[in-house]
Design a protein around this motif. Structure first.
Motif: not given
Length: 712
Positions: A55-72
Motif C-alpha cells: 500500500r505504501a509503494e502504491r501511494i508513492l507510485e500514484d503520487a509520481g514520487l518514484g525514487r531515482p535508481a541510485g548507484e554506488l
C-alpha cells in the motif's frame, strides 16, 4: 460403441490432417508474433508486494514520487589517498555519459584507502537498467587502465542489468541443454529419429505459442521476471510427456498387430483421454495459486495454465493428424541397437517392471510399509524448514560479482540495517494535527503538492523495531488524524510477503487436495482411488520438501551440484512446489491407473490388472519421468538459488514419484485394497461410467475381431 471426447477429436484430426496441422502452425505463428510485438509487462514494486508495504509503494507510485535508481561506486587503493586520481577520472567519465545526476564528492572510509562515489540515474528507475550500460562501460574502462586501484559498483540499475543478463543467459542455457537431453532420452525410448523429434517439436511449438499468449495477457496481469522460465520448465516437460504417452500407446497397439487406423483410434480413446484428464487436473491445481493473494503466484498460475492447455490441445489434435500422415514412417531414421520395437502381435512386456512387481505383489504389506518409511525418512528434514526471502549472497552465491561488490562496499562504508520508510497520505498534509504528528519523527520529507510525506525510521533491532513502529508509534502519532500511514522498506516488504504466504498456503492446499480428490472420483468413480491419489501426492511433496531442506538449507551434498547451503528455503518455494507436484504427479497416476482400470474392466482380477497395467505403462512412465527429471535438473544448475531449489526439488519429487511411489507403493497399496479399489459411491452410480476399455474394433483382412472383454 460410444466414443469419448478424446477419441472423437483424434479421429477427426486423423481424417482432416491438413486442417489440423496447418491450423496448429497458423495458431503458433500468430500467437508468437502477436506476443512478440506486444512485449511483456513486468509487475511494479507495489504489485509484487503484500500488505501495508505494498500500500505504501502504491501511494508513492500514484503520487509520481518514484525514487531515482541510485548507484554506488567504490574506488579502493593500497594506501590512503592513492585513489584520488582514479576517482577524479571516473567522476569526469560518469558526467560525460549524460546518464547520471547528483554526483556527489567522494566519501572517504575511516582508513582513507577507499572512496565512495554516489549518484543517481536520470529518468524512470523502472527503465534505468536499460540505460545503465554506458555507465558500466566507463567504470570498467577506468578500472582496466588504472592498475593501482580496484573498483566495485553496486546499485539498482547495475544490479537490474546484471540480473536481466543473467536470467537471459540462464534461460538460453536451459533451452539449449534441455532440448538435446529430451531428444536423447526419446531416441533411447523409441529408437527412431522421427519418433523422437515429434514430441520435442510439438512441445517447443506449444511453448512458443504460450510465450506469445502470456505476453499479451501480461498487459492485464503483470508478471514477475522469472515467469517465462517457469513456463518453459513446465511446458516443455509436460508437452513432451503428453506426446510420449500418446505415441507410446499407438506404437504398442501397432506392435500388438493392430492396423494403423485402429491403433490410432485406441490410442486416442485411452491415452488421449488420460492426457485430457491429466491436463485438466494440472490446470485446475495450478488455478489454486490464484488463492494465494500474491500477484507473483497468479502470474505463475496463468503461465502454467496457458502452456499446459496448449500442450494438451496439441497432443489430442495435431499429434494424431501427424501420426495418421506418417504411418509407419514414424520409425524413419532407426538407430542401430536402440530400435527395439516389438514384433507384430506382441505387446510390450515391461521386463524390468515385471521383476520389480513380482516381489511387490507377492508381499504387498511389507513393500507398502517399507516405501512409506523411506519417503517419511526423506521428508524428516522438512520438519525444520525455514523460509525467507533470500538475500543477495544467498541468491547468487558469496563469490558472485554482485555479491562481492555489495559486501566490499558495505564493509568499508557500513550503514546499519536498511531503514523503514513510512508513507503518509492525507487530504491536507499541512493540517496542524499532521504537522504535530510529523514533528515526532527526525527524518521527514513532505510533498505538499501531493499531500504525501515520507519518513525514514532506523530499525536497529530489525523485526522487533518494525513491529513497535507499526503497532505503537504510528497509531500514537497519526491516530485520529484521518491520515493513512503505511510502512515499507526491505524488511517490511519481506515480513508482509511472508505473512501473506502463510495466510495463503492453507486455502491453496485445501483447494488442490479437494479438486484432486473430486477429479479422481469423477474420472474413476472410486473414492478409494481418489483418496489414494491425494495421500500419494502428499508423500511425494513431503519427501521433496525434506530433500530441498537437507540440500539447500543445511547444505548436505549441495557442493555436488555446484550450489551451497544458504540456511533457508526461498519463501515462495514451498507453495509453488506443492501446487506443481500435485498437478504433475497426476500425469503418471492417471496414465497408470487408467491402464490398470482398463485391464480390470476387461475381466482381470485386481492383482492381475495391477500387474498388466503397470507392465504396459512402465516404458512410457520411465521415459516421461526421465525427461522431466532431466529438464528439471537443468534448472538445478542455473545461477539463481531459487531456480536451483525449484529444479532439484521437482526433479527429486518426480524421480521418487515414478519409482518408489508408482512402482512400489501404488501397486502394493492397490493389492492390499483389492476389489475395494473399484467401489462406486452411491451418489455416482447413476452417472454414465467413463470408458476405460479399448474401443471395439471391426474385423479387418487377416485380423480377427477380439471382444474387449477378452483382451489382455
Amino acid at each position: 460403441m460410444r466414443r469419448n471426447l478424446a477419441a472423437r477429436i483424434g479421429v477427426w484430426s486423423a481424417h482432416h490432417r491438413k486442417t489440423a496441422v496447418l491450423g496448429w502452425l497458423l495458431f503458433v505463428v500468430l500467437a508468437a508474433g502477436a506476443g512478440g510485438a506486444s512485449g511483456m509487462v513486468e509487475m511494479s514494486e507495489s504489485e509484487n508486494g503484500a500488505g501495508d508495504s505494498a500500500r505504501a509503494e502504491r501511494i508513492l507510485e500514484d503520487a509520481g514520487l518514484g525514487r531515482p535508481a541510485g548507484e554506488l561506486v567504490m574506488v579502493s587503493a593500497r594506501r590512503a589517498g592513492e585513489w584520488r586520481t582514479a576517482a577524479g577520472e571516473l567522476a569526469t567519465a560518469l558526467r560525460g555519459t549524460g546518464e547520471v545526476q547528483g554526483l556527489a564528492d567522494p566519501v572517504v572510509s575511516r582508513d582513507g584507502r577507499d572512496a565512495l562515489l554516489t549518484f543517481e540515474m536520470k529518468g524512470d528507475a523502472a527503465t534505468a537498467a536499460d540505460r545503465v550500460q554506458p555507465v558500466l562501460d566507463v567504470v570498467s574502462e577506468v578500472g582496466a587502465h588504472r592498475g593501482d586501484v580496484h573498483i566495485h559498483q553496486f546499485g539498482e540499475a547495475s544490479a537490474g542489468k546484471w540480473l536481466g543478463d543473467l536470467l537471459s543467459e540462464d534461460f538460453r542455457k536451459a533451452e539449449y541443454t534441455a532440448v538435446p537431453l529430451a531428444l536423447g532420452i526419446l531416441l533411447v525410448a523409441f529408437g527412431a529419429v522421427v519418433a523422437a523429434l515429434l514430441p520435442v517439436g510439438l512441445a517447443l511449438t506449444a511453448c512458443m505459442a504460450a510465450f506469445g499468449l502470456l505476453s499479451l495477457a501480461s498487459h492485464q496481469l503483470h508478471l514477475y521476471q522469472t515467469t517465462y522460465s517457469v513456463m518453459f520448465l513446465m511446458g516443455f516437460a509436460v508437452g513432451v510427456d503428453y506426446c510420449l504417452f500418446y505415441l507410446r500407446r499407438e506404437r504398442d497397439e501397432r506392435a500388438a498387430g493392430r492396423d494403423a487406423e485402429t491403433a490410432l483410434r485406441i490410442a486416442a480413446a485411452t491415452s488421449g483421454r488420460a492426457v485430457l484428464v491429466s491436463g485438466l487436473t494440472v490446470m485446475v491445481a495450478m488455478a489454486g495459486m490464484f488463492l494465494s493473494g500474491l500477484l507473483l503466484f497468479k502470474g505463475f498460475a496463468l503461465a502454467t495454465i496457458i502452456v499446459v492447455l496448449i500442450a494438451v490441445l496439441g497432443s489430442v489434435t495435431v499429434l494424431p493428424a501427424l501420426l495418421s500422415w506418417l504411418g509407419d514412417r514414424i520409425d524413419a531414421g532407426r538407430v542401430p541397437l536402440l530400435n527395439r520395437r516389438g514384433r507384430r502381435g506382441k505387446r510390450p512386456s515391461g521386463g524390468i517392471a515385471g521383476k520389480v512387481l513380482r516381489p511387490v505383489l507377492g508381499a504387498p504389506k511389507l513393500f507398502a510399509v517399507a516405501s512409506v518409511v523411506v519417503l517419511l525418512a526423506l521428508a524428516a528434514p522438512a520438519l525444520g524448514m525455514k523460509t525467507e526471502q533470500l538475500g543477495l549472497e544467498q541468491q547468487f552465491g558469496s563469490d558472485s560479482r554482485l555479491a562481492v561488490a555489495y559486501t566490499r562496499i558495505s564493509g568499508s562504508f557500513p550503514g546499519g540495517p536498511d531503514p523503514a520508510l513510512v508513507v503518509v497520505r492525507a487530504d491536507d498534509i499541512d493540517a496542524p494535527e499532521l504537522r504535530t504528528a510529523l514533528s515526532t519523527f527526525a527524518r521527514v520529507t513532505v510533498h505538499r503538492e501531493r499531500n504525501v510525506a515520507e519518513i525514514e525510521v532506523p530499525l536497529p533491532d530489525g523485526e522487533k523495531d518494525l513491529a513497535d513502529l507499526r503497532d505503537r508509534r504510528l497509531p500514537d502519532a497519526f491516530g485520529g488524524t484521518g491520515a493513512e500511514a503505511y510502512v515499507t522498506g526491505e524488511l517490511a516488504s519481506s515480513v508482509d510477503f511472508n505473512d501473506q504466504l502463510k495466510r495463503g498456503i492453507l486455502p491453496v492446499f485445501a483447494f488442490i487436495t479437494a479438486v484432486t480428490f473430486l477429479l479422481m472420483l469423477f474420472c474413476f468413480r472410486s473414492y478409494v482411488i481418489a483418496v489414494t491419489a491425494v495421500l500419494l501426492n502428499l508423500l511425494s511433496v513431503a519427501a521433496a520438501y525434506g530433500v530441498m531442506t537437507a540440500v539447500f538449507q543445511h547444505g548436505w551434498g549441495a557442493g555436488l551440484i555446484g550450489s551451497e547451503g544458504v540456511g533457508a528455503i526461498e519463501s515462495w518455494m514451498p507453495l509453488f512446489v506443492l501446487v506443481v507436484l500435485f498437478g504433475l504427479s497426476m500425469d503418471y497416476h492417471v496414465f497408470v491407473v487408467s491402464r490398470i482400470r482398463e485391464a480390470h474392466d476387461s475381466g482381470l482380477d485386481t492383482r492381475s490388472a495391477i500387474d498388466t497395467g503397470i507392465r504396459r505403462t512402465a516404458g512410457a512412465v520411465t521415459g516421461a519421468a526421465a525427461i522431466m527429471v532431466a529438464v528439471f535438473s537443468v534448472f538445478g544448475t542455473l545461477s539463481m538459488q531459487d531456480m536451483q531449489q525449484m529444479g532439484v526439488g521437482l526433479a527429486v519429487a518426480v524421480l521418487l514419484d515414478a519409482t518408489i511411489v508408482r512402482m512400489v507403493l501404488l501397486p502394493s497399496a492397490m493389492a492390499l485394497l483389492g476389489e475395494r479399489n473399484w467401489r462406486v459411491p452411491r451418489g455416482l452410480s447413476r452417472l454414465p461410467a467413463p470408458e476405460h476399455r479399448e474401443p471395439a474394433e471391426p474385423a479387418g483382412p487377416g485380423t480377427e475381431a477380439v471382444p474387449a472383454e477378452t483382451r489382455g
